[in-house]
Design an enzyme around this catalytic site. Sequence first.
Site, PDB file in Angstrom:
ATOM      1  N   HIS A   1      24.855  -2.792  -7.669  1.00  8.65           N
ATOM      2  CA  HIS A   1      24.335  -3.750  -8.844  1.00  8.65           C
ATOM      3  C   HIS A   1      24.153  -5.062  -8.113  1.00  8.65           C
ATOM      4  O   HIS A   1      24.768  -5.916  -8.222  1.00  8.65           O
ATOM      5  CB  HIS A   1      25.642  -4.070  -9.624  1.00  8.65           C
ATOM      6  CG  HIS A   1      25.294  -4.390 -11.153  1.00  8.65           C
ATOM      7  ND1 HIS A   1      24.070  -4.957 -11.327  1.00  8.65           N
ATOM      8  CD2 HIS A   1      25.935  -4.717 -12.243  1.00  8.65           C
ATOM      9  CE1 HIS A   1      23.810  -5.578 -12.497  1.00  8.65           C
ATOM     10  NE2 HIS A   1      25.246  -5.386 -13.233  1.00  8.65           N
TER      11      HIS A   1
ATOM     12  N   LYS B   1      15.574  15.471 -23.323  1.00 12.75           N
ATOM     13  CA  LYS B   1      14.664  16.628 -23.191  1.00 12.75           C
ATOM     14  C   LYS B   1      14.574  17.135 -21.838  1.00 12.75           C
ATOM     15  O   LYS B   1      13.528  17.979 -21.589  1.00 12.75           O
ATOM     16  CB  LYS B   1      13.281  16.303 -23.986  1.00 12.75           C
ATOM     17  CG  LYS B   1      13.612  16.071 -25.326  1.00 12.75           C
ATOM     18  CD  LYS B   1      11.948  15.315 -26.031  1.00 12.75           C
ATOM     19  CE  LYS B   1      12.029  14.906 -27.321  1.00 12.75           C
ATOM     20  NZ  LYS B   1      10.874  14.358 -27.735  1.00 12.75           N
TER      21      LYS B   1
ATOM     22  N   ARG C   1      26.376  -7.827 -20.809  1.00 10.47           N
ATOM     23  CA  ARG C   1      25.866  -9.302 -20.003  1.00 10.47           C
ATOM     24  C   ARG C   1      24.532  -8.709 -19.231  1.00 10.47           C
ATOM     25  O   ARG C   1      23.879  -9.747 -19.223  1.00 10.47           O
ATOM     26  CB  ARG C   1      27.185  -9.563 -18.931  1.00 10.47           C
ATOM     27  CG  ARG C   1      28.108 -10.303 -19.470  1.00 10.47           C
ATOM     28  CD  ARG C   1      29.530  -9.985 -18.680  1.00 10.47           C
ATOM     29  NE  ARG C   1      29.869  -8.644 -19.102  1.00 10.47           N
ATOM     30  CZ  ARG C   1      30.432  -8.341 -20.270  1.00 10.47           C
ATOM     31  NH1 ARG C   1      30.970  -9.044 -21.008  1.00 10.47           N
ATOM     32  NH2 ARG C   1      30.735  -6.811 -20.193  1.00 10.47           N
ATOM     33  N   THR C   2      24.488  -7.817 -18.595  1.00 13.97           N
ATOM     34  CA  THR C   2      23.318  -7.725 -17.740  1.00 13.97           C
ATOM     35  C   THR C   2      22.144  -7.592 -18.648  1.00 13.97           C
ATOM     36  O   THR C   2      21.060  -8.079 -18.326  1.00 13.97           O
ATOM     37  CB  THR C   2      23.380  -6.230 -16.802  1.00 13.97           C
ATOM     38  OG1 THR C   2      24.509  -6.351 -15.970  1.00 13.97           O
ATOM     39  CG2 THR C   2      22.228  -5.944 -15.873  1.00 13.97           C
TER      40      THR C   2
END
Length: 321
Positions: A147, A97, A67-68
């Site tokens: 969020h 890395k 969704r995001t």
Amino acid sequence: MDIYSTRKNNFEHIIKSQQFSTEFLHQFFYKVSQIQQQFKNPTGQVILRQKLANKILFNLFYEPSTRTRYSFAAAAHHMGMQVIGTENAKHFSSAVKGESIEDTIKVLCGYHPDAIVLRHHEIGAAERAAAVSTVPIINAGDGAGQHPTQALLDVYTIFNRLKTLNNLTVLIGGDLANGRTTRSLVYLLAKFKGTNFVFCSPEPLKMLPDLKEHLEENEVSYIEIFDDLHKVVGAADVVYWTRIQKERITDPELDIDALIQKFVIDKQVLSLMKPYSVLMHPLPRNREISVEVDDDIRAAYFEQASNGMYVRMALLESLLK
């Protein structure tokens, strides 16, 4: 300088939901509503595509997302932006890395995007990124932290349904220890007059102390219950349910299946809810909301997901206009 400071509601970065004032939210929700109305006709869509034409959005996702990631990409596209992104930077970028998030952001800023949407597996990663970025950073979820754009679309959905954000009883249930969406939502709704929270979760997954301390300091009412959602669901104006996040639970002694079974919303639970209440879920769901509930008028979780695109369109315009 405080990286989330705002003057007249102009944000440099979007890092946490505490940034948003109630004044900003009411103005912002009006903007979202306007965009939704424009989007309903072809002429409006053409106008929207000129808003941010020739701007570039980087989607930098270190964790899985449906969704995001897609709603930000769609939002940018519908506003005329170009989108460049990766859906699994944790495994397919120089992070493998050993490159730090700070170095990655410095490099990406050298390619002149207009904004970077960042999802990361570490709490605080968005704040670290913002500290070195020359363009707006939008936190799309940082581990079990926050969020904020999810909180915006959640509160917009509540406002759309109930036409008020004051004096609401909000039942929040499921995995509250690991839920960044619930944390951001609580921080945001706590700003509104008369909000009462009910936290319903298995005791090992209860809301963390820092958030409860925040509510106590701001004299916001809350209670906790650890056994039976049937006892409290009837009082709620908003029921916000979440999944048990198996990927973040490290205790091998926890019987996750047994925990889920005690916190399922089905038709029996639905029958106890207020007739005008709102049933929400940030998705994805597993078994915690039965599919038999989907057709009930109170079920708002797919509407909630759809609202995400319009909210993020408005947010991109607010940041980049």
